[in-house]
Write a protein that holds these residues in place. Structure first.
Motif, PDB file in Angstrom:
ATOM      1  N   SER A  43      -5.235  11.511  12.901  1.00  0.00           N
ATOM      2  CA  SER A  43      -4.749  10.918  14.151  1.00  0.00           C
ATOM      3  C   SER A  43      -4.595   9.403  13.992  1.00  0.00           C
ATOM      4  O   SER A  43      -5.210   8.787  13.127  1.00  0.00           O
ATOM      5  N   VAL A  44      -3.766   8.831  14.835  1.00  0.00           N
ATOM      6  CA  VAL A  44      -3.512   7.397  14.809  1.00  0.00           C
ATOM      7  C   VAL A  44      -4.615   6.666  15.563  1.00  0.00           C
ATOM      8  O   VAL A  44      -4.904   6.986  16.723  1.00  0.00           O
ATOM      9  N   GLN A  45      -5.236   5.708  14.885  1.00  0.00           N
ATOM     10  CA  GLN A  45      -6.284   4.916  15.513  1.00  0.00           C
ATOM     11  C   GLN A  45      -5.753   3.503  15.803  1.00  0.00           C
ATOM     12  O   GLN A  45      -5.039   2.922  14.982  1.00  0.00           O
ATOM     13  N   LYS A  46      -6.121   2.994  16.947  1.00  0.00           N
ATOM     14  CA  LYS A  46      -5.669   1.679  17.379  1.00  0.00           C
ATOM     15  C   LYS A  46      -6.837   0.694  17.305  1.00  0.00           C
ATOM     16  O   LYS A  46      -7.888   0.920  17.900  1.00  0.00           O
ATOM     17  N   HIS A  47      -6.622  -0.415  16.580  1.00  0.00           N
ATOM     18  CA  HIS A  47      -7.661  -1.437  16.431  1.00  0.00           C
ATOM     19  C   HIS A  47      -7.145  -2.756  17.002  1.00  0.00           C
ATOM     20  O   HIS A  47      -6.131  -3.284  16.561  1.00  0.00           O
ATOM     21  N   ASP A  48      -7.872  -3.245  17.992  1.00  0.00           N
ATOM     22  CA  ASP A  48      -7.506  -4.490  18.679  1.00  0.00           C
ATOM     23  C   ASP A  48      -8.358  -5.621  18.111  1.00  0.00           C
ATOM     24  O   ASP A  48      -9.590  -5.555  18.151  1.00  0.00           O
ATOM     25  N   SER A  49      -7.708  -6.658  17.579  1.00  0.00           N
ATOM     26  CA  SER A  49      -8.436  -7.748  16.933  1.00  0.00           C
ATOM     27  C   SER A  49      -8.110  -9.081  17.595  1.00  0.00           C
ATOM     28  O   SER A  49      -7.003  -9.274  18.122  1.00  0.00           O
ATOM     29  N   LEU A  50      -9.085  -9.974  17.581  1.00  0.00           N
ATOM     30  CA  LEU A  50      -8.856 -11.358  17.976  1.00  0.00           C
ATOM     31  C   LEU A  50      -8.561 -12.174  16.726  1.00  0.00           C
ATOM     32  O   LEU A  50      -9.261 -12.059  15.720  1.00  0.00           O
ATOM     33  N   CYS A  51      -7.520 -13.004  16.797  1.00  0.00           N
ATOM     34  CA  CYS A  51      -7.107 -13.795  15.637  1.00  0.00           C
ATOM     35  C   CYS A  51      -7.132 -15.283  15.984  1.00  0.00           C
ATOM     36  O   CYS A  51      -6.562 -15.697  17.001  1.00  0.00           O
ATOM     37  N   ILE A  52      -7.806 -16.040  15.151  1.00  0.00           N
ATOM     38  CA  ILE A  52      -7.865 -17.492  15.311  1.00  0.00           C
ATOM     39  C   ILE A  52      -6.748 -18.104  14.466  1.00  0.00           C
ATOM     40  O   ILE A  52      -6.582 -17.767  13.290  1.00  0.00           O
ATOM     41  N   LEU A  53      -5.977 -19.009  15.080  1.00  0.00           N
ATOM     42  CA  LEU A  53      -4.846 -19.657  14.404  1.00  0.00           C
ATOM     43  C   LEU A  53      -5.128 -21.158  14.274  1.00  0.00           C
ATOM     44  O   LEU A  53      -4.661 -21.967  15.076  1.00  0.00           O
ATOM     45  N   PRO A  54      -5.892 -21.577  13.275  1.00  0.00           N
ATOM     46  CA  PRO A  54      -6.209 -23.004  13.124  1.00  0.00           C
ATOM     47  C   PRO A  54      -4.986 -23.858  12.819  1.00  0.00           C
ATOM     48  O   PRO A  54      -4.979 -25.051  13.104  1.00  0.00           O
ATOM     49  N   LEU A  55      -3.947 -23.240  12.279  1.00  0.00           N
ATOM     50  CA  LEU A  55      -2.732 -24.000  11.962  1.00  0.00           C
ATOM     51  C   LEU A  55      -2.047 -24.514  13.218  1.00  0.00           C
ATOM     52  O   LEU A  55      -1.312 -25.509  13.173  1.00  0.00           O
ATOM     53  N   ASN A  56      -2.280 -23.848  14.349  1.00  0.00           N
ATOM     54  CA  ASN A  56      -1.646 -24.293  15.593  1.00  0.00           C
ATOM     55  C   ASN A  56      -2.198 -25.621  16.093  1.00  0.00           C
ATOM     56  O   ASN A  56      -1.572 -26.283  16.922  1.00  0.00           O
TER      57      ASN A  56
END
Length: 363
Positions: free
Chosen positions: A249-262
């Motif tokens: 089955s398809v599993q959905k993973h929700d992640s927080l991403c930090i963008l220091p380049l911004n």
């Protein structure tokens, strides 16, 4: 970093022969170096540190998630920017989307920023390349090194005679010279306006008012504040990664991403916004000034008198009256490349020769 940016100093070296205006060089040289510097800094930042760092669940490979989120896109929830951080939301723009994909604001630009800045730098240098091609060293050939004041009196007289012969022999042949230069200045303004439009499209219509919103941010009440720099260049975003589970089955993973380049991007583009605004105003004023030179010949003697320190107004009027726009512009440019005494002597001798020949005025 110093070695990386050191080679750009060569573009800012002093020019011993000038055939253009300071505003023209601000657009072609300084802006080009500025954009290349920003592009190199952003690129170097990617090499020095990871441009994205995602918080992932156990069992997932962090490097794989980081790569996936960087090359695809991340998103925020626009309505979550107005909520209280730490109580209602974890970070500005980070909220539950309740599977409503239409409510998400996706950010797909960040991996393209260094390339876009490099392309902008090339476009800013195009007018300079065109002018260098069209001018082809004409002014340097006419000056013949007399801007350095190193030749003796006999050689100086000989070079002055050669210069006078050239001016008299090639009268009324420099009209394309001046119009090509004015066209290059018009291309500068067109380039700035086109780049502003493209940057606005690049940031989904958020760039045009970016600087104004940053200025107005401090004046707004605390409960109504939405940092425009964080809104356009978020430091924390969300990324969804789908994976096939053990059962297929398809599993959905929700992640927080930090963008220091911004952090770098937001400072870069706020500077670009104000710099392009200044350039637009200066270029509009410059083109209005050029239009006055073309359509109001009466101001030409005054400008020549300002360039020819110590030369009488009558001499400047006589020369301006008996030369067309192309020849006048060539003589005016000579004033920025010759010694004031030498330039005064040339104008006086030219006024005398033109008067002796009873030359016709070409408007």
């Amino acid at each position: 970093m110093y070695k990386l940016l050191g080679d750009l100093r060569g573009y800012l070296k002093w020019q011993d022969i000038t055939t253009d205006s300071m505003i023209f060089r601000m657009h072609n040289i300084f802006t080009t170096v500025l954009l290349l510097t920003f592009s190199l800094i952003i690129t170097a930042t990617q090499y020095v540190g990871n441009p994205i760092a995602c918080i992932v669940e156990s069992g997932l490979r962090k490097n794989a998630i980081n790569t996936f989120c960087w090359i695809t896109s991340t998103f925020t929830m626009p309505d979550a920017f107005n909520r209280q951080v730490g109580k209602e939301v974890a970070h500005p723009g980070i909220g539950n989307d309740f599977n409503d994909e239409s409510a998400r604001k996706y950010y797909t630009y960040y991996q393209w920023v260094c390339f876009v800045l490099f392309f902008q730098a090339i476009m800013c240098y195009v007018p300079q390349w065109l002018w260098n091609t069209w001018e082809n060293g004409l002014m340097r050939s006419i000056v013949m090194g007399m801007n350095h004041q190193l030749c003796d009196e006999k050689e100086k007289l000989k070079k002055k005679s050669v210069m006078m012969n050239y001016i008299m022999k090639h009268r009324t042949t420099h009209i394309s010279y001046v119009y090509r230069y004015y066209a290059c200045e018009a291309i500068c303004l067109l380039n700035i306006l086109l780049q502003l439009y493209c940057m606005n499209r690049f940031f989904d219509g958020e760039f045009m008012g970016y600087g104004l919103r940053v200025l107005q941010y401090a004046d707004k009440p605390q409960e109504e504040r939405v940092d425009p720099m964080v809104y356009i260049f978020p430091r924390v975003t969300k990324c969804i990664f789908h994976k096939i589970g053990p059962s297929g089955s398809v599993q959905k993973h929700d992640s927080l991403c930090i963008l220091p380049l911004n952090i770098v991007n937001e400072k870069t583009y706020i500077f670009i916004w104000f710099w392009y605004l200044i350039l637009t105003v200066l270029l509009v004023g410059l083109l209005a000034y050029r239009a006055a030179i073309i359509f109001a010949p009466a101001i030409r003697p005054r400008l020549m008198h300002l360039a020819a320190r110590g030369t009488s107004k009558e001499t400047c009027r006589s020369v301006s009256r008996k030369t067309d726009l192309g020849d006048w512009w060539l003589l005016y440019c000579l004033g920025t490349n010759l010694d004031s005494i030498m330039y005064r002597e040339i104008l006086q001798e030219l006024a005398k020769k033109l008067g002796d020949q009873n030359s016709q005025v070409v408007a």
